[in-house]
Design an enzyme around this catalytic site. Structure first.
Site, PDB file in Angstrom:
ATOM      1  CG  ASN A  14      49.030  50.193  37.929  1.00  0.00           C
ATOM      2  OD1 ASN A  14      49.750  51.106  38.325  1.00  0.00           O
ATOM      3  ND2 ASN A  14      47.847  50.400  37.369  1.00  0.00           N
ATOM      4  CG  HIS A 109      39.656  53.706  43.156  1.00  0.00           C
ATOM      5  ND1 HIS A 109      38.848  52.743  42.584  1.00  0.00           N
ATOM      6  CD2 HIS A 109      38.959  54.866  43.077  1.00  0.00           C
ATOM      7  CE1 HIS A 109      37.718  53.303  42.186  1.00  0.00           C
ATOM      8  NE2 HIS A 109      37.757  54.589  42.475  1.00  0.00           N
ATOM      9  CD  GLU A 143      33.217  52.528  53.858  1.00  0.00           C
ATOM     10  OE1 GLU A 143      32.499  53.424  53.407  1.00  0.00           O
ATOM     11  OE2 GLU A 143      33.881  52.657  54.908  1.00  0.00           O
ATOM     12  CG  LEU A 144      34.067  49.091  46.516  1.00  0.00           C
ATOM     13  CD1 LEU A 144      34.851  47.853  46.136  1.00  0.00           C
ATOM     14  CD2 LEU A 144      32.849  49.268  45.622  1.00  0.00           C
ATOM     15  CG  ASP A 145      37.053  51.457  45.357  1.00  0.00           C
ATOM     16  OD1 ASP A 145      37.955  50.614  45.255  1.00  0.00           O
ATOM     17  OD2 ASP A 145      36.194  51.636  44.482  1.00  0.00           O
TER      18      ASP A 145
HETATM   19  C1  GAR Z   1      44.124  51.134  36.583  1.00  0.00           C
HETATM   20  O1  GAR Z   1      43.803  52.423  36.128  1.00  0.00           O
HETATM   21  C2  GAR Z   1      43.642  50.948  38.012  1.00  0.00           C
HETATM   22  O2  GAR Z   1      43.726  52.101  38.783  1.00  0.00           O
HETATM   23  C3  GAR Z   1      42.208  50.585  37.774  1.00  0.00           C
HETATM   24  O3  GAR Z   1      42.221  49.725  36.657  1.00  0.00           O
HETATM   25  C4  GAR Z   1      43.325  50.070  35.825  1.00  0.00           C
HETATM   26  C5  GAR Z   1      44.129  48.822  35.596  1.00  0.00           C
HETATM   27  O4  GAR Z   1      45.140  49.012  34.652  1.00  0.00           O
HETATM   28  N1  GAR Z   1      41.654  49.930  38.928  1.00  0.00           N
HETATM   29  C6  GAR Z   1      40.382  50.047  39.313  1.00  0.00           C
HETATM   30  O5  GAR Z   1      39.558  50.703  38.697  1.00  0.00           O
HETATM   31  C7  GAR Z   1      40.032  49.300  40.581  1.00  0.00           C
HETATM   32  N2  GAR Z   1      38.745  49.657  41.052  1.00  0.00           N
HETATM   33  P1  GAR Z   1      46.317  47.951  34.494  1.00  0.00           P
HETATM   34  O6  GAR Z   1      45.674  46.571  34.341  1.00  0.00           O
HETATM   35  O7  GAR Z   1      47.010  48.360  33.239  1.00  0.00           O
HETATM   36  O8  GAR Z   1      47.195  48.036  35.707  1.00  0.00           O
END
Ligand code: GAR
Length: 208
Positions: A14, A109, A143-145
């Site tokens: 990302n 998320h 608050e988480l997420d």
């Molecule tokens: C992504 O799918 C993101 O949505 C998730 O981790 C992955 C990171 O991928 N985030 C969470 O689960 C946060 N709670 P990346 O390192 O390739 O961007």
């Protein structure tokens, strides 16, 4: 120019998408630093190769969560960010940290929040028999997420999907909605009113 700091824990796909769109589309912004809580995070090398400042603040070096949060905030604030972007950053941040960046802290998320906050979202969605899942970009609150939702992507669940297949399908949409959300922020196009986020051009805040 708005200054963006991105926090990662792993591969940083990302983060890559945001850096690339920012350059290709000439946003009025620059990714000034990428910071990881794991020195081995794969995304750090990619960011460094783009000439972006990189730092690791290893959470294992801190006994208390507050001490880690403080060190992290110090590393971030060196870069005077207008926006801090959590991109696969897998540490829970304390309320002092979150409040320090109120209104300028984004997270993505991999679920349609408020469904499936927390870990193992795809596994839990499959177990629940969901026919659609997705991803959410939101402002971070204590608050988480949770927190005001900027944009969501909706992704179908297909027969036979497993966790990995579903995660990959969702991730491809994350790479669309996260850069677009960040672009809207740096262009001043997001208004938060009563906990709801409006895009001032009236652009669609859902990717179907
Ligand atoms: C992504 O799918 C993101 O949505 C998730 O981790 C992955 C990171 O991928 N985030 C969470 O689960 C946060 N709670 P990346 O390192 O390739 O961007």
């Amino acid at each position: 120019m708005k200054r963006i700091v991105i926090l990662i824990s792993g591969r940083g796909s990302n983060m890559e998408a945001i850096v690339q769109r920012c350059a290709e589309q000439s946003w009025p912004a620059q990714v000034v630093a990428v910071i990881a809580n794991r020195p081995e995070a794969g995304g750090l090398a990619w960011a460094a190769a783009q000439g972006i400042a990189t730092t690791a603040v290893d959470h294992k070096a801190y006994a208390a969560r507050e001490a880690f949060d403080e060190a992290l905030a110090e590393a971030i604030d060196t870069h005077r960010p207008d926006l801090v972007v959590l991109a696969g950053f897998m540490r829970v941040l304390g309320s002092d940290f979150v409040q320090h960046y109120a209104g300028r802290l984004f997270n993505i998320h991999p679920s349609l929040l408020p469904a499936f906050a927390g870990l193992h979202t795809h596994r839990r969605a499959l177990a629940a028999g969901c026919k659609a899942v997705g991803a959410t970009v939101h402002f971070v609150t204590t608050e988480l997420d949770h927190g005001p939702i900027v944009m969501q992507a909706v992704v179908p669940v297909r027969p036979g999907d497993d966790e990995a297949v579903l995660a990959a399908r969702v991730l491809a949409t994350e790479h669309v909605i996260y850069p677009l959300s960040v672009r809207w922020f740096v262009e001043g196009k997001l208004k938060v009113d009563g906990g709801l986020v409006v895009q001032s051009d009236g652009a669609s805040q859902v990717l179907l």
